[in-house]
Design an enzyme around this catalytic site. Structure first.
Site: not given
Ligand SMILES: Cc1ncc(COP(=O)(O)O)c(C=O)c1O
Lengths: 395, 267
Positions: B49, B60
């Site tokens: 990824e 995040d």
């Protein structure tokens, strides 16, 4: 748009959210729909708005300011007189009561100028709930007084040091907290932004401003000719505008032009932005050529935000509302003018609306009326204004 | 068949599960990204990824937030990103997934963005703030071009998992914990239960990958044992990248990758 079932105002709005928040947002919408027209809920909220927050607020004819400008009559909707010193309490009482009905014990919020944080801390104190407030580090310094107030009211303030260290980053951090504590926590958003149903819910709680204006103006003469409010996320503005969009009034929202729209230092999202997705909503944003959100500037922390509520984006594109802007310098002038002519110290956010009202009044007829929402009082800003003056008066 | 699908078929024939590694492109610079990717290939990662930084990464935690900021400050723009992807594509045939936020695609236009990404060698997308309700245009643009990997969470209802699984291709991304990326709260029972539940609901029609907070071989082992078809490790790689000098980066990443990959091979 009364209640956008699909969560959109035209193409704007929606819910662009991490999957973890989906059950929480669904629970919120379900409960909001259940309580918003519930008699007992409305009665309880009404009680707190009147007895605790001080509604209705006066619609004050600013005679001195009007004469100084030499045109239309300027009326001030005095949200600055509310408990806490800003319109924010209209929304925090509504949402905190809802959170209580939902059995949420922990409330989180973001704040820019600190007014929403203070209003959250107050609502939570009076309703017996715990609150934690995220605030950009930069804002904790320029609105330090409000940090002290939140602390004293029992709220825990978390300074946010990521990104631009202002309101947008405080929202990011509040969302991260919510993702982490989704079961126990109610996110009490402070403006008409975020994923559906926040924009419509905050608008509804703030619409008491426009509803009162309608009634108060009727007693004086008719509906106002011109209505003006400042736009950060857009809650005091949408609360003012929404009940009046069906009238013939000319409606103007005022954004922060900072050091000028041609400079990079402003927060005029609708005047200078483009469409995009941030904080769960599709709306106008200030962003670069690849969709990175850009840093904003405004002398007022409460308008220092690169997005805007989706309903404003809709009202701009459908041309029902005009969006103008005022520079820091114009805002300081307006701040001093209102202070000296009327003895009212406005919040720097609200001074944007005053600056526009002064421009418009000069060009309009004496028979016309302008209603300006004075969203908050300026005690929190006197140090910032003093600093600005000592820096700029020298040259 | 997409590269991602092929990979899962190939692994299943070998009785292996997938190790998916996440890194932020341009963190702390382009050279480090290339070295890290070489280490991942050497160490036996199955899928990579590649993160494209966004200014406001609200799903995040601190590690990926910081990596995003550093990468953006170093001038990671889309052109540069796609050039790096092309370079990587020349070195490997393994599936490459682009992870970023919705606004990055929205801004360029979903179709245009996806076409450019595919042309560079990207096989699929992960957008943590793209909910299925808002995905119509995204899905239409991705159709027959790239895989759309949606996320589910331990609190996602059964009927919703079914709907999301239908719109997902490549694999289904189960967020392991309540929290942002990089959280360290250890393995939770609710996660292990969620893996079993999701596997039951999806009936093997689509692989299920588990990510967020997966950082050690021990974590990998437990999630695989619970039935995960893939594990996704991100922040742990970024931490390693941060503390490793450039000349040792490729070998340290390879060593760490091997230690994780070993746990995905059934013996
Ligand atoms: C007094 C005042 N007015 C306006 C605003 C801007 O918010 P909104 O646009 O949601 O009314 C703030 C925000 O902090 C504020 O404190």
């Amino acid at each position: 748009m009364k209640y956008p079932k699909d969560g959109r105002f035209g193409e704007f709005g929606g819910k662009y959210i991490p999957e973890t928040l989906v059950p929480a947002i669904e629970e919120l919408e379900e409960n909001y729909l259940k309580f918003k027209d519930n008699k007992d809920f409305k009665r309880e909220l009404d009680y707190y708005l009147k007895q605790y927050a001080g509604r209705p607020t006066p619609l004050y004819y600013a005679k001195n300011l009007s004469e100084k400008c030499g045109g239309a009559k300027i009326y001030l909707k005095r949200e600055d007189l509310l408990h806490g010193g800003a319109h924010k309490i209209n929304n925090t009482l509504g949402q905190a009561l809802l959170a209580k009905k939902m059995n949420k014990k922990r409330i989180i919020a973001e704040t820019g100028a600190g007014q929403h944080g203070v209003a959250t801390a107050m609502a939570c104190a009076v309703l017996g709930m715990k609150s934690e407030v995220y605030m950009g580090y930069k804002d904790t310094i320029r609105q330090k007084l409000n940090v002290y107030r939140m602390n004293m009211l029992g709220a825990k303030v978390h300074p946010v040091k990521s990104g631009s260290k202002t309101l947008k980053d405080a929202i990011n951090e509040a969302i991260r907290d919510w993702i982490t504590n989704v079961e126990s926590t109610y996110y009490l958003l402070g403006s008409a932004v975020g994923p559906h149903p926040y924009p419509v819910m905050v608008r509804d709680f703030q619409s008491v401003i426009g509803e009162e204006i309608k009634v108060q103006m009727k007693k004086i003469s008719k509906t106002p000719d011109i209505v003006i409010a400042c736009v950060g996320g857009g809650s005091n503005a949408i609360g003012t505008f929404y009940p009046l969009v069906d009238t013939n009034a000319e409606i103007i929202g005022v954004e922060a032009a900072g050091k000028g729209l041609k400079s990079k230092y402003h927060s005029a999202t609708l005047s200078a932005g483009s469409k995009g997705v941030l904080h769960g909503m599709m709306t106008y944003l200030l962003q670069d050529d690849e969709g990175q959100i850009t840093e904003t500037h405004s002398i007022s922390a409460g308008l220092d935000y690169p997005g805007v509520g989706p309903e404003h984006s809709y009202l701009k594109d459908t041309k029902r509302v005009k969006y103008h802007s005022a520079t820091d310098a114009e805002v300081i002038d307006a701040f001093l003018m209102l202070t000296r002519t009327e003895g009212i110290i406005p919040a720097l956010e609200s001074a944007h609306a005053i600056a526009e009202a002064m421009k418009v009044a000069k060009k309009s007829k004496k028979s016309e009326s302008i209603v300006v929402t004075l969203s908050g009082r300026g005690d929190k800003d006197v140090e910032e204004v003093q600093k600005y003056l000592s820096k700029h008066v020298k040259n | 068949m997409s590269r991602i699908k092929e990979k899962f078929v190939e692994l299943s024939a070998k009785k292996e599960k997938a190790l998916i590694a996440y890194i932020m492109v341009g963190y702390p610079n382009e050279n480090a990204t290339i070295s890290a990717v070489r280490g991942l290939i050497k160490g036996g990662a199955d899928i990579i990824e590649l993160g494209f930084p966004f200014s406001d990464p609200l799903a995040d935690g601190p590690i990926i937030q910081n990596a995003s900021t550093v990468s953006l400050d170093n001038g990671t723009k889309l052109n540069k990103f796609f050039n790096i992807v092309k370079k990587i594509r020349k070195e490997t045939d393994m599936p490459l997934i682009l992870m970023t936020y919705t606004n990055i695609l929205y801004h360029k236009g979903y179709s245009k963005f996806i076409a450019e990404a595919k042309n560079a060698g990207i096989d699929g997308f992960i957008l943590p703030d793209m909910s299925i309700e808002e995905s119509k245009e995204y899905l239409a643009s991705a159709k027959n071009a790239v895989d759309t990997i949606f996320l589910i969470s331990p609190n996602t209802t059964k009927s919703r998992i079914e709907r999301i699984a239908k719109l997902s291709s490549g694999f289904l991304y189960l967020v392991a914990v309540y929290g942002t990326t990089g959280v360290k709260i250890g393995i939770q029972n609710y996660t292990l239960n969620a893996i079993k539940e999701v596997k039951k609901i999806t009936k093997g029609k689509i692989p299920v990958g588990v990510g967020f907070g997966v950082s050690t071989p021990e974590d990998v082992k437990k999630y695989i044992k619970a039935g995960a078809d893939a594990v996704i490790v991100g922040s742990a790689f970024l931490k390693l990248i941060e503390k490793t000098p450039q000349n040792k980066l490729e070998s340290s990443i390879a060593t760490f990758t091997k230690s994780l990959k070993r746990q995905t091979i059934q013996t």
